[in-house]
Design a protein around this motif. Structure first.
Motif, PDB file in Angstrom:
ATOM      1  N   ALA A   1       0.826  -1.211   0.000  1.00 54.41           N
ATOM      2  CA  ALA A   1       0.000   0.000   0.000  1.00 54.41           C
ATOM      3  C   ALA A   1       0.855   1.254   0.000  1.00 54.41           C
ATOM      4  CB  ALA A   1      -0.931  -0.007   1.208  1.00 54.41           C
ATOM      5  N   VAL A   2       1.929   1.245   0.751  1.00 50.66           N
ATOM      6  CA  VAL A   2       2.825   2.406   0.800  1.00 50.66           C
ATOM      7  C   VAL A   2       3.582   2.563  -0.512  1.00 50.66           C
ATOM      8  CG1 VAL A   2       4.884   3.311   1.951  1.00 50.66           C
ATOM      9  CG2 VAL A   2       3.027   2.350   3.309  1.00 50.66           C
ATOM     10  N   ALA A   3       3.869   1.456  -1.164  1.00 48.16           N
ATOM     11  CA  ALA A   3       4.677   1.489  -2.380  1.00 48.16           C
ATOM     12  C   ALA A   3       3.881   1.697  -3.658  1.00 48.16           C
ATOM     13  CB  ALA A   3       5.468   0.195  -2.489  1.00 48.16           C
ATOM     14  N   LEU A   4       2.568   1.920  -3.582  1.00 50.42           N
ATOM     15  CA  LEU A   4       1.774   2.071  -4.805  1.00 50.42           C
ATOM     16  C   LEU A   4       2.253   3.229  -5.676  1.00 50.42           C
ATOM     17  CD1 LEU A   4      -1.866   1.321  -3.645  1.00 50.42           C
ATOM     18  CD2 LEU A   4      -0.442  -0.032  -5.164  1.00 50.42           C
ATOM     19  N   VAL A   5       2.504   4.367  -5.084  1.00 53.06           N
ATOM     20  CA  VAL A   5       2.940   5.527  -5.875  1.00 53.06           C
ATOM     21  C   VAL A   5       4.325   5.302  -6.466  1.00 53.06           C
ATOM     22  CG1 VAL A   5       3.484   7.993  -5.761  1.00 53.06           C
ATOM     23  CG2 VAL A   5       1.436   7.113  -4.630  1.00 53.06           C
ATOM     24  N   PRO A   6       5.324   4.835  -5.699  1.00 51.75           N
ATOM     25  CA  PRO A   6       6.619   4.563  -6.341  1.00 51.75           C
ATOM     26  C   PRO A   6       6.556   3.490  -7.431  1.00 51.75           C
ATOM     27  CG  PRO A   6       6.898   4.696  -3.969  1.00 51.75           C
ATOM     28  CD  PRO A   6       5.424   4.725  -4.246  1.00 51.75           C
ATOM     29  N   ILE A   7       5.682   2.494  -7.265  1.00 47.50           N
ATOM     30  CA  ILE A   7       5.524   1.478  -8.312  1.00 47.50           C
ATOM     31  C   ILE A   7       4.967   2.117  -9.575  1.00 47.50           C
ATOM     32  CG2 ILE A   7       4.218  -0.572  -8.994  1.00 47.50           C
ATOM     33  CD1 ILE A   7       4.410  -1.512  -6.065  1.00 47.50           C
ATOM     34  N   ALA A   8       3.954   2.971  -9.415  1.00 49.94           N
ATOM     35  CA  ALA A   8       3.356   3.655 -10.568  1.00 49.94           C
ATOM     36  C   ALA A   8       4.376   4.554 -11.259  1.00 49.94           C
ATOM     37  CB  ALA A   8       2.144   4.461 -10.120  1.00 49.94           C
ATOM     38  N   THR A   9       5.177   5.238 -10.471  1.00 44.76           N
ATOM     39  CA  THR A   9       6.192   6.128 -11.045  1.00 44.76           C
ATOM     40  C   THR A   9       7.266   5.320 -11.779  1.00 44.76           C
ATOM     41  OG1 THR A   9       5.811   7.675  -9.238  1.00 44.76           O
ATOM     42  CG2 THR A   9       7.829   7.961 -10.499  1.00 44.76           C
ATOM     43  N   ALA A  10       7.727   4.235 -11.176  1.00 45.60           N
ATOM     44  CA  ALA A  10       8.790   3.436 -11.780  1.00 45.60           C
ATOM     45  C   ALA A  10       8.335   2.765 -13.072  1.00 45.60           C
ATOM     46  CB  ALA A  10       9.275   2.386 -10.785  1.00 45.60           C
ATOM     47  N   LEU A  11       7.073   2.349 -13.112  1.00 45.56           N
ATOM     48  CA  LEU A  11       6.569   1.682 -14.308  1.00 45.56           C
ATOM     49  C   LEU A  11       5.926   2.639 -15.295  1.00 45.56           C
ATOM     50  CD1 LEU A  11       5.012  -1.500 -12.659  1.00 45.56           C
ATOM     51  CD2 LEU A  11       7.210  -1.289 -13.826  1.00 45.56           C
ATOM     52  N   ASP A  12       5.840   3.908 -14.912  1.00 48.21           N
ATOM     53  CA  ASP A  12       5.241   4.958 -15.738  1.00 48.21           C
ATOM     54  C   ASP A  12       3.807   4.603 -16.135  1.00 48.21           C
ATOM     55  OD1 ASP A  12       5.239   7.442 -16.951  1.00 48.21           O
ATOM     56  OD2 ASP A  12       5.898   6.634 -18.882  1.00 48.21           O
ATOM     57  N   ILE A  13       3.014   4.222 -15.104  1.00 51.52           N
ATOM     58  CA  ILE A  13       1.611   3.909 -15.317  1.00 51.52           C
ATOM     59  C   ILE A  13       0.769   4.687 -14.312  1.00 51.52           C
ATOM     60  CG2 ILE A  13       1.997   1.617 -16.299  1.00 51.52           C
ATOM     61  CD1 ILE A  13       1.485   0.396 -13.584  1.00 51.52           C
TER      62      ILE A  13
END
Length: 84
Positions: free
Chosen positions: A36-48
């Motif tokens: 849950a905490v990593a949702l934004v960094p995951i979205a940023t890293a995958l550019d989605i």
């Protein structure tokens, strides 16, 4: 005619078995919190988008819900020590 009562095994579960069984449910909320905490960094890293990231995590949980119960019988069938 007398009925026979089957013998009850006095074997108990050892710590070697109980520790992993108890750690799994204990650590699962930590895993969910990290995702849950990593949702934004995951979205940023995958550019989605955030919505796609949530779908990605939902597919992860769905795959885990399907694969975890099937791994037990699969490992029993493929256990090399028992098949020889």
């Amino acid at each position: 005619m007398t009925a026979t009562v089957p013998a009850v095994s006095s074997a108990r579960f050892t710590r070697r078995f109980m520790v992993p069984v108890l750690l799994g449910p204990t650590l699962n909320p930590i895993n969910s919190t990290m995702i849950a905490v990593a949702l934004v960094p995951i979205a940023t890293a995958l550019d989605i988008t955030a919505a796609r990231t949530i779908w990605l995590v939902a597919v992860l949980y769905l795959a885990a819900a399907i694969s975890q119960p099937t791994m037990g019988p699969w490992t029993i069938c493929s256990d090399r020590r028992r098949s020889t």
